[in-house]
Design a protein around this motif. Structure first.
Motif, mmCIF file in Angstrom:
data_model
loop_
_atom_site.group_PDB
_atom_site.id
_atom_site.type_symbol
_atom_site.label_atom_id
_atom_site.label_comp_id
_atom_site.label_asym_id
_atom_site.label_seq_id
_atom_site.Cartn_x
_atom_site.Cartn_y
_atom_site.Cartn_z
ATOM 1 N N GLU A 129 0.678 -1.586 0.327
ATOM 2 C CA GLU A 129 0.049 0.640 -0.164
ATOM 3 C C GLU A 129 0.927 0.949 -0.901
ATOM 4 O OE1 GLU A 129 -2.709 -0.214 3.455
ATOM 5 O OE2 GLU A 129 -4.214 -2.147 2.337
ATOM 6 N N ASN A 160 -7.569 8.499 -10.789
ATOM 7 C CA ASN A 160 -7.435 9.544 -10.532
ATOM 8 C C ASN A 160 -6.643 10.801 -11.085
ATOM 9 O OD1 ASN A 160 -8.300 9.449 -7.299
ATOM 10 N ND2 ASN A 160 -6.456 8.525 -6.548
ATOM 11 N N ARG A 173 -6.581 3.204 -8.422
ATOM 12 C CA ARG A 173 -7.258 4.409 -7.723
ATOM 13 C C ARG A 173 -6.588 5.427 -8.737
ATOM 14 N NH1 ARG A 173 -4.909 4.267 -1.592
ATOM 15 N NH2 ARG A 173 -3.087 4.171 -3.070
ATOM 16 N N ASN A 174 -5.376 5.421 -9.398
ATOM 17 C CA ASN A 174 -4.030 5.970 -9.422
ATOM 18 C C ASN A 174 -5.262 6.502 -11.199
ATOM 19 O OD1 ASN A 174 -3.040 6.243 -7.436
ATOM 20 N ND2 ASN A 174 -1.207 5.051 -8.545
ATOM 21 N N TYR A 225 -5.476 -2.541 -6.468
ATOM 22 C CA TYR A 225 -6.294 -1.776 -6.259
ATOM 23 C C TYR A 225 -5.672 -0.464 -5.973
ATOM 24 C CZ TYR A 225 -9.154 1.074 -2.944
ATOM 25 O OH TYR A 225 -8.964 1.910 -2.057
ATOM 26 N N LYS A 226 -4.423 0.103 -6.168
ATOM 27 C CA LYS A 226 -3.874 0.936 -6.438
ATOM 28 C C LYS A 226 -3.253 1.644 -8.017
ATOM 29 C CE LYS A 226 0.666 2.041 -4.379
ATOM 30 N NZ LYS A 226 1.517 1.400 -3.690
#
Length: 317
Positions: free
Chosen positions: A146, A224, A220-221, A216-217
């Motif tokens: 994370e 964003n 999310r990125n 997930y990261k």
């Protein structure tokens, strides 16, 4: 419990079936966490220290299954961080400490110390994987995915550091080395490389957790980035619309919109009526429809007219 500790606990539960793999893994742990004590009459004892109980149990089990020696496990509190225990697996001289060290290549047949483990221990792929598992259990750590992607192995000996790097490079893992006080730090920073090493060592649960967090990261990125892009485009559209409205007000004040050519009058009135619409949307409202670049061209003409009017110049349509 940290991601690194969870990974070590998983690797410590993996028991190699073959004696050669057990020997390779044990050699790596002893090389990194072993202490040799020499007393009178050249009696040699071996002490393997670990803060992980599962690793200590694994060393205890391997020494018994590979060498058939009876060992002792000592437990003490760590002096600086009292919440941690330090586990010591001890093999005394009379229990075969010298034979263990000779078998894994820490000392040669003459009793001289060697900088590496026996290369013959790593002739098979399964043994090299077990060796890397032992290296990680002895001196490795991995960040929670994370945060930043980072896996490192602390080694105090330069020659053994080069040896471990060579094994990693044989699997096309771009391991790099840095210095940290008296330690050599082998590290991987790429998420793909860390996943590959976890797979090689057999840490499949840790690998799945790592991949889940990474996916997930990444999502999310990506979201964003899309939101930031949309926000930037929206800000750009709003700023342009405000500038266009200012130009139209100048023209209306100095000249009057009714004196504009029909195509310019039409787009100016649309902008006044729909101040938040995009160029494409305005073009769709015209009859006949006009492309985005065509609408933009009309607004540039309106801008030149407004600039000429403010400067007191003659307006040319």
């Amino acid at each position: 419990m940290s991601f690194s500790t969870t990974t070590k606990n998983e690797l410590a539960r993996i028991k190699a079936v073959k004696r050669c793999c057990q020997l390779a893994e044990l050699a790596a742990i002893i090389k990194l966490d072993g202490l040799i004590q020499i007393s009178g009459n050249h009696k040699m004892s071996l002490h393997i220290l670990s803060e992980n109980a599962a690793v200590a149990r694994k060393v205890f089990a391997y020494l018994k299954s590979v060498f058939g020696v009876q060992t002792e496990i000592l437990v003490r509190k760590k002096q600086r961080l009292k919440k941690n225990n330090v586990y010591t697996v001890r093999v005394l001289s009379q229990q075969g400490a010298r034979e263990v060290l000779r078998e894994i290549g820490i000392i040669d047949s003459q009793g001289h110390f060697a900088d590496k483990v026996k290369a013959s221990l790593l002739t098979k792929d399964c043994c090299r994987r077990a060796f890397l598992r032992g290296v990680f259990l002895g001196g490795g750590s991995v960040n929670n995915p994370e945060g930043t992607y980072h896996l490192e192995i602390l080694i105090s000996d330069a020659d053994f550091c080069d040896f471990v790097c060579a094994v990693l490079h044989s699997y096309h893992l771009p391991a790099k080395v840095s210095r940290r006080k008296n330690w050599f730090v082998i590290y991987l920073k790429g998420s793909d490389e860390i996943v590959k090493l976890l797979n090689l060592m057999g840490a499949h649960s840790a690998l799945l957790n790592f991949e889940n967090v990474r996916i997930y990261k990444d999502m999310r990125n990506q979201v964003n980035r899309l939101v930031n892009c949309e926000t930037a485009n929206l800000n750009k559209t709003v700023d342009a619309a405000l500038h266009q409205l200012e130009n139209i007000k100048v023209i209306d004040e100095y000249l009057g919109l009714g004196n504009l050519p029909p195509n310019l009058k039409q787009i100016a009135e649309l902008r006044l009526k729909y101040p938040d619409s995009s160029l494409k949307e305005l073009g769709e409202m015209l009859d006949p429809k006009v492309s985005k670049s065509g609408v933009n061209h009309r607004f540039r003409r309106l801008q030149r007219i407004a600039e000429d009017l403010k400067a007191g110049k003659k307006v040319n349509f």
